[in-house]
Design a protein around this motif. Structure first.
Motif, short mmCIF file in Angstrom:
data_model
loop_
_atom_site.label_atom_id
_atom_site.label_comp_id
_atom_site.label_asym_id
_atom_site.label_seq_id
_atom_site.Cartn_x
_atom_site.Cartn_y
_atom_site.Cartn_z
N ALA A 50 -68.14 25.13 6.28
CA ALA A 50 -68.13 26.43 7.02
C ALA A 50 -69.52 27.02 7.02
O ALA A 50 -70.16 27.58 8.04
N SER A 53 -72.97 31.30 0.53
CA SER A 53 -72.36 32.21 1.27
C SER A 53 -72.95 33.52 1.71
O SER A 53 -72.63 34.14 2.56
N GLU A 57 -63.22 34.22 0.10
CA GLU A 57 -61.80 33.84 -0.52
C GLU A 57 -61.70 32.41 -0.77
O GLU A 57 -60.96 32.16 -2.07
N ASN A 58 -62.36 31.36 -0.01
CA ASN A 58 -62.16 30.10 -0.76
C ASN A 58 -62.82 29.73 -2.07
O ASN A 58 -62.15 29.06 -2.92
N SER A 69 -65.93 34.68 10.88
CA SER A 69 -65.09 34.80 9.83
C SER A 69 -65.58 33.97 8.59
O SER A 69 -64.96 33.95 7.74
N THR A 121 -64.48 22.55 2.04
CA THR A 121 -64.23 23.43 3.54
C THR A 121 -65.06 24.62 3.56
O THR A 121 -65.66 24.89 4.47
N THR A 122 -65.44 25.15 2.33
CA THR A 122 -66.22 26.19 2.07
C THR A 122 -67.81 25.67 2.58
O THR A 122 -68.61 26.38 3.32
N ASP A 124 -66.28 35.91 4.90
CA ASP A 124 -64.94 36.16 4.24
C ASP A 124 -64.11 34.95 3.76
O ASP A 124 -63.71 35.05 2.78
N THR A 125 -64.21 33.83 4.93
CA THR A 125 -63.39 32.88 4.45
C THR A 125 -64.15 32.01 3.22
O THR A 125 -63.35 31.63 2.12
#
Length: 455
Positions: free
Chosen positions: A353, A281, A312-313, A305, A349-350, A308-309
Motif C-alpha cells: 500500500a 508510511s 493500523e497494520n 485510506s 500488505t502495508t 491510516d491502514t
C-alpha cells in the motif's frame, strides 16, 4: 482180475542185533528230517510255486506302487496346506477366500481316494500262506485302481498348486517384507527417542514431539505382539506408519535448534521491517498532498485510506510480534511460527500500500510529461500481434483479428481522454495496460494453436 499185492518181507522177527541196528540208524535220520521244521518256526510260508506265486508278486507290486502314490499325494497335500496358510495369513481378498474353498474341496477328494486305498490294503492279506491266485488277482486289481485314483487326485492337486502362483507370490513377498518393516519401525522409534533426548539436553523443550512419540507406544506394543495376533497386512501397514511418524519426530527434533535460531532471526528481522514501514508510511501524506494538488480526484481517491491502514497494520504487526516473542520464550514453536507468518502478511500488505502511493505519483508524473511513450508502447504490442496473426496467411483468423481490432479502437478512445483540460491520466494508464493484456492473450492463443498444429 486185480493184481495180488506182494507181501512185505519182514527183516526181523524179534529182538536181535539186526533190529537194534536198524532202530539206531532210523532214529537219527528222523531227527535230522525234523530239524528244519523245528527251526523254521510257525511263520514260514508254504511254497506253492506256479500261478499263485506270480499273482501274489503282482499284487505286492501293485500294493507298493499304491503306497508310493499315497505317500506322494500326502506329501503334496501337506506342502500345499502350508502355501494356503501363507496366503490366508496375508490375503483376505475374494480370490484368496476362493482358493481356500477350492483347497477344502480338494481335501475331500483326497480323503475319498485315501480311504479307497486304505480299504484295499486292509481287505487283502498278501502274506497269507493259503492266498489263492484269484484273491491275489483281485487284490492287484483293487490296489491298481486305488493307485490310479490317487494319481488322478495328485494331478488335480498339482494343477491347483500351479494356479496359486500369483496369490502365493504376493503373500510370500509381503511375508518377506514383514520382519524388515517391523525392525525399521523399532529402529525409527529408537532414533526418535535418542534425538529427543539430545535436544532436551541442550535446554530446549520439545513437549509436543514427546507427546507424539508417546502416542506411538501402543503401536509398538502391537508390533511386538506379532502378525499372528493382528494379521500380516495390518502389521505391515502399522509398521510403515510407525516408521513414518517416528521419522518425522526425529527430523523435527534434530531440526529444533535450527528452528529456534530461525525464529530468533525472524523476530529481529520483522521488528526492523515494522520500524522501517512506520517511517515510510509517514511519507504517504506528503505524496497524497501532491497528488491532490496536481491531478484529478480519480487519480488518487483509492489511496486516501493508505496512511491510516498502514498505521493500523504496523500496530497489529507489533502486537503479534510481542505474542510471538512470548511463544518463543515459552518454546511453543508452532505458535511462534504461526504468529510470525501473520506479522509477515501484515507487513507485506502495508508495504504494497505504501509503495503504491509512491509508484502512483511516479507513473502519473511520467505520463503527464510524455504520454506519447505509453501510447507507442501499446501500439507496438498491437502491431507485433497483428504481424503474428498474418504470418503465413492472406487474411487473419476472425477470432484473432476481432480482439486486435477492438484493442486498436480502445487505445484510440484512451488517447482521446487526454485532450481535455484535466485529463484522467490514471484512467489512461489503466486502459493502456488493459489493451496490452488483451493483445498478449491473443498472441498466446495464436502460438498455442500453431504449436498444436505442428504436432
Amino acid at each position: 482180475m486185480p493184481r495180488a499185492r506182494r507181501p512185505r518181507r519182514r527183516l526181523t522177527r524179534g529182538p536181535g542185533p539186526l533190529r537194534d541196528t536198524l532202530t539206531l540208524v532210523t532214529l537219527p535220520l528222523l531227527a535230522a528230517l525234523a530239524l528244519p521244521a523245528a527251526f523254521a518256526g510257525g511263520g514260514t510260508r508254504r511254497w506253492f510255486g506256479g500261478r499263485a506265486d506270480n499273482q501274489r508278486a503282482e499284487a505286492q507290486a501293485a500294493k507298493d506302487a499304491a503306497a508310493a502314490a499315497f505317500y506322494e499325494l500326502d506329501t503334496a497335500q501337506r506342502d500345499l496346506r502350508i502355501s494356503i496358510e501363507t496366503i490366508t495369513a496375508v490375503d483376505d481378498s475374494p480370490a484368496a477366500r476362493r482358493a481356500v474353498g477350492d483347497f477344502d474341496a480338494l481335501g475331500r477328494r483326497i480323503d475319498e481316494a485315501s480311504h479307497r486305498y486304505i480299504d484295499a490294503v486292509d481287505a487283502h492279506d498278501l502274506d497269507r500262506d493259503d492266498l489263492e491266485a484269484s484273491a491275489a488277482s483281485r487284490a492287484r486289481s483293487e490296489l491298481t485302481a486305488a493307485k490310479e485314483e490317487l494319481g488322478r487326485v495328485k494331478q488335480e492337486l498339482d494343477r491347483f498348486a500351479d494356479g496359486l502362483g500369483p496369490l502365493l507370490g504376493k503373500a510370500e513377498t509381503q511375508l518377506a517384507r514383514l520382519a524388515p518393516a517391523v525392525e525399521r519401525a523399532r529402529q525409527a522409534l529408537l532414533a526418535a527417542s535418542n534425538a529427543l533426548d539430545s535436544v532436551r539436553a541442550t535446554g530446549l523443550k520439545a513437549d509436543d514431539l514427546a507427546a507424539r512419540l508417546a502416542a506411538l507406544s501402543p503401536e509398538l506394543t502391537k508390533l511386538n505382539q506379532g502378525a499372528g495376533q493382528h494379521g500380516v497386512p495390518q502389521t505391515l501397514e502399522r509398521a510403515e506408519r510407525v516408521t513414518r511418524e517416528a521419522e518425522a519426530v526425529r527430523v523435527e527434533a534434530e531440526r529444533l535448534p535450527e528452528r529456534a535460531a530461525e525464529i530468533d532471526h525472524r523476530l529481529v528481522s520483522l521488528r526492523t521491517r515494522a520500524q522501517a514501514l512506520t517511517t515510510r508510511s509517514e511519507q504517504v501524506d506528503p505524496i497524497l498532498s501532491e497528488l491532490r494538488r496536481r491531478f484529478t480526484a480519480a487519480c488518487w481517491q483509492d489511496l486516501q485510506s493508505v496512511p491510516d491502514t498502514a498505521a493500523e497494520n504496523v500496530r497489529r504487526a507489533e502486537t503479534k510480534l510481542a505474542e510471538a516473542r512470548t511463544a518463543r520464550d515459552e518454546q511453543r514453536w508452532a505458535d511462534a511460527t504461526a504468529l510470525l507468518s501473520t506479522v509477515r502478511a501484515l507487513l507485506n500488505t502495508t508495504d504494497e500500500a505504501v509503495s503504491a502511493a509512491g509508484d502512483r505519483l511516479h507513473r502519473l508524473n511520467a505520463v503527464q510529461k510524455d504520454p506519447q511513450q505509453e501510447i507507442e508502447r501499446t501500439r507496438f504490442a498491437i502491431r507485433d500481434a497483428q504481424r503474428l496473426a498474418m504470418a503465413g496467411r492472406n487474411t487473419p483468423e476472425p477470432r484473432h483479428a476481432r480482439p486486435l481490432d477492438d484493442a486498436v479502437a480502445r487505445l484510440e478512445r484512451a488517447v482521446a481522454t487526454l485532450e481535455g483540460r484535466h485529463p484522467d491520466y490514471w484512467h489512461f494508464l489503466m486502459e493502456t495496460e488493459a489493451v496490452r493484456r488483451s493483445v498478449a492473450h491473443v498472441v498466446a492463443l495464436i502460438r498455442e494453436e500453431r504449436g498444436a498444429a505442428a504436432h
